[in-house]
Write an enzyme that holds these catalytic residues in place. Structure first.
Site, short mmCIF file in Angstrom:
data_model
loop_
_atom_site.label_atom_id
_atom_site.label_comp_id
_atom_site.label_asym_id
_atom_site.label_seq_id
_atom_site.Cartn_x
_atom_site.Cartn_y
_atom_site.Cartn_z
CG ASP A 1 -2.07 0.99 1.12
OD1 ASP A 1 -2.43 1.36 -0.01
OD2 ASP A 1 -2.59 1.41 2.17
CG ASP B 1 -0.87 0.65 7.82
OD1 ASP B 1 -0.92 -0.51 8.27
OD2 ASP B 1 -1.85 1.26 7.39
#
Length: 331
Positions: free
Chosen positions: A201, A223
């Site tokens: 991502d 993340d």
């Protein structure tokens, strides 16, 4: 109460209890961070730096998948590739408190990268290249692969089978989605890209620029919740913006720096628009799948309206045109 219901009702008191159960003394300060898939909090600790507490959504990842993510981040940190591993407490990085699974992380402050700054793009390219050089060494065993089936077909089928698309738009969406998926499937087969371990991502919101680290600062990617196997370009294309000329210039800067640490297969450039299309389809289905979560209704009030689906279909039509254009080139 089910684990899912307990997750929805997670509140400040339970967060403090969970963190203190791991041996810390909280000072009462707490801030919910910008995360919806999981619940993530900045928690103040008495006489020590604050910590980030991440509570994992039930049913999303197995324990093995989460631990594999933690291991990948630790491998990066061991090689001095800037990353923020989960804290090891009592010999573990994944913990349980009542119905919840959680991990604690040190706080990493930083600012967004300046994607119009060539120095930032060069550093970012080298950084992602180092991550991918490690990512290519071995494969994930417990985490999925970014493919047309999981990001496209599954998304399309979920939306159609669960009546999210308004009746008057279903026919248009069905025809458009099937045409797009056929084109994208052919493109993926033509490229046959190497599958490596990815962040998954890679977008500007997941990059923190640590200005205190050296003269020009250092990028940190955060993340890793979407870490998976996939083509290298997935961690690069979202850093490109502007018109075609601007994107080509940025791409040249990124890949020239990237290739200092890891080879790049230029055939993957033809996957940029397919990946953008899959991301759009997957995002719509992700919102739909989480629509029973009260946090999503509060955060995304515009979702699932007639206007939303009209705009979504319009955006997919624009992608159909983009898929016909020549891919970007590494100059």
């Amino acid at each position: 109460m089910t684990k899912q219901e307990s997750f929805y009702e997670l509140g400040p008191e339970q967060v403090i209890q969970a963190v203190e159960n791991l041996g810390f003394h909280c000072d009462g300060h707490q801030l919910a961070l910008n995360s919806y898939e999981n619940r993530v909090y900045l928690v103040g600790i008495e006489h020590e730096p604050s910590l980030v507490a991440k509570f994992y959504r039930p049913g999303r990842w197995s324990d093995e998948s989460i631990l594999e993510e933690h291991q990948f981040i630790q491998e990066l940190a061991t090689l001095e590739i800037p990353a923020v591993p989960a804290l090891t407490l009592h010999g573990k990085t994944l913990h349980r408190y009542q119905d919840h699974r959680l991990s604690l992380f040190p706080v990493k402050a930083g600012r967004a990268p300046d994607l119009e700054n060539d120095d930032h793009l060069q550093q970012l390219g080298r950084y992602i290249g180092r991550i991918h050089a490690l990512g290519a060494v071995s494969a994930f065993k417990h985490r999925p692969t970014l493919d047309v089936a999981s990001f496209g077909d599954d998304a399309y089928e979920f939306l159609m089978e669960n009546d999210f698309i308004p009746p008057d738009l279903q026919s248009a969406y069905e025809k458009l989605a099937e045409d797009l998926l056929n084109i994208i499937e052919d493109r993926f087969e033509d490229v046959d890209a190497e599958q490596i371990r990815l962040h998954g991502d890679g977008h500007p919101g997941n990059i923190l620029w640590d200005s205190a680290a050296g003269k020009d600062g250092t990028p940190y990617i955060v993340d890793f919740d979407d870490a998976r196997m996939g083509p290298a370009i997935q961690d690069l294309w979202m850093f490109l913006s502007g018109d075609r000329h601007q994107m080509n210039a940025s791409l040249d800067t990124l890949l020239t720096a990237y290739s200092q640490f890891h080879d790049f297969d230029c055939r993957e450039l033809s996957l940029i628009e397919p990946l953008r299309t899959l991301r759009m389809m997957h995002y719509a289905a992700w919102l739909a799948k989480r629509w029973h979560d009260p946090a999503f209704k509060a955060a995304f009030p515009w979702f699932n309206s007639q206007h939303y689906w009209e705009q979504h279909i319009l955006s997919l039509k624009e992608q159909a045109s983009a898929l016909q254009e020549h891919p970007l080139q590494w100059l």
